[in-house]
Design a protein around this motif. Sequence first.
Motif, short mmCIF file in Angstrom:
data_model
loop_
_atom_site.label_atom_id
_atom_site.label_comp_id
_atom_site.label_asym_id
_atom_site.label_seq_id
_atom_site.Cartn_x
_atom_site.Cartn_y
_atom_site.Cartn_z
N HIS A 212 -49.75 -42.32 -68.16
CA HIS A 212 -50.62 -43.44 -67.80
C HIS A 212 -50.62 -44.50 -68.90
O HIS A 212 -50.33 -45.68 -68.66
N HIS B 57 -49.13 -48.58 -69.36
CA HIS B 57 -49.77 -49.75 -69.96
C HIS B 57 -48.88 -50.29 -71.10
O HIS B 57 -48.68 -51.50 -71.23
N GLU C 85 -53.29 -52.05 -64.67
CA GLU C 85 -53.51 -50.71 -64.13
C GLU C 85 -52.42 -50.33 -63.11
O GLU C 85 -52.12 -49.15 -62.93
N SER D 296 -49.77 -48.64 -65.20
CA SER D 296 -50.10 -47.30 -65.68
C SER D 296 -50.13 -46.29 -64.54
O SER D 296 -49.61 -45.18 -64.66
ZN ZN Z 1 -55.49 -47.46 -67.33
#
Ligand code: ZN
Length: 504
Positions: free
Chosen positions: A268, A272, A298, A301
């Motif tokens: 995740h 980013h 987001e 990610s």
């Molecule tokens: Zn995040």
Amino acid sequence: MTTPETSYEELKKSLREISLLGSTASVLHWDEQTYMPPAGAEYRAEQVSLLARMVHEQFTAPRIGELLAAVEGSTLIKDPESDAAANTRETRRSYDRATRLPSAFVEELSRVTSLAHHAWVEARKTSDFAAFQPWLEKIIVLKREEADLVGHKGNRYDALLDEYEPNETADGVRAVFESLRGSLVELVGKIMDSGRKAPVEILERHYPAAKQEQLAREAAARVGFDFNAGRLDVSVHPFCTGLVPGDTRITTRYDESYFGDAFFGVLHETGHALYDQGLNKDAFGLPVGEAVSLGIHESQSRMWENLVGRSRAFWKFFLPRTREVLGSTLDGVSDDDWYFAINDVRPSFIRTESDEVTYNLHVLLRFELEEALLSGDLTPADVPDAWNEKVRKYLGITPPDHARGCLQDVHWSGGSFGYFPTYTLGNLYAAQLFEAARRDLGDLDGQIASGSFAPLLGWLRGKIHRHGKRYTPRELARRATGQELSADALLDYLRKKTGELYGI
Ligand code: ZN
């Protein structure tokens, strides 16, 4: 002589300096979360707040307004997609927002949210909503005032959302979320009725932290994280911070009795980080060199964590290596068992621990409550009941206490109203972008299964990362996918995946 050209050069120079100052504060913040000894906290807070004040003073200086005005009327920005036009437009947005909030208001909000945060930490410990309620009341009054100061066209929520997701509106979010809600509730019901349960106990065996770290590092590097321009460290709350070009840092935490946290957490944060590492280095400090929104951030990610990281293709490539590193830990675990375990779907109380399907229902209910709180349709005193009612309706379960209900998230205590929707916007954009990448790249699953992630990363670099804030989030996604924001791609993806796993 002052010309629009010299004004623009001076503006860019000032913005770069402000970003250098801001990124210096970010290094201190990263250090605070990772290596700083506890006794350093008091002076670190002073260091960071001094830098924050300097950034605010420099950015809201009248000179910035003069420079903007000089550039705005000129031919420098006649092409709206040019660097100069995008930098001027986005700097104007942030400048207006920052200068419309009087410093007395900013200080009051900062004072109240700091006290509210401490009250929330204590209230959550004892699951005592009444102890937090007066703070929530104060914060809502302040957030209404903030929205009015910043300006809006009738819905205060828009002004708050705009800080995290530029140009998005509550109406726009609600329309897409409502088309998602019923279908998700129905899907969760079918999954529960299927009687099938993922063998999650596989993930709860003993996983030594060193081995988890080794696998997480290998996976991050393989998908494209540049360790020559970044680091992975340990912190209580995982995060990613893009400090300056060439220095992007991510963190995680290791739970030796649960595999999922660290591995998927690192993927995740890597998502980013890949966005930050893909921004235009020459435009450091300028809007065209910055991430466009939290929702798009987001989407990056969640794509690497879920659409890539929880796919069959990924584990076809990475499971043999995982078995090699973990040795006997995975004895007796088939490839199918592993794939099912990491894609377990079941209603739970805590948003951050929830799966791909139920996660969005957690976000939707928060968005609905936030809107009602700001408009006055819901009073803070009624939040616990309203919260539990929605959890019952959407997930079919009832929180046993407020710590696992309306007190679980840090956001409201910090005044972050309008932040939650960006999580689901991220999932929606991720699914749409992944679908478009698949159309453009051909055999995406084949590429992933052979450990070849460069085509997908290259696609994201070209379609998303390199543009910075040149377009609005919706426009950026429209250009990349050829489609408007909608729930279709996410629902297709979730139905297909759970359909196969749960036989529904
Ligand atoms: Zn995040």
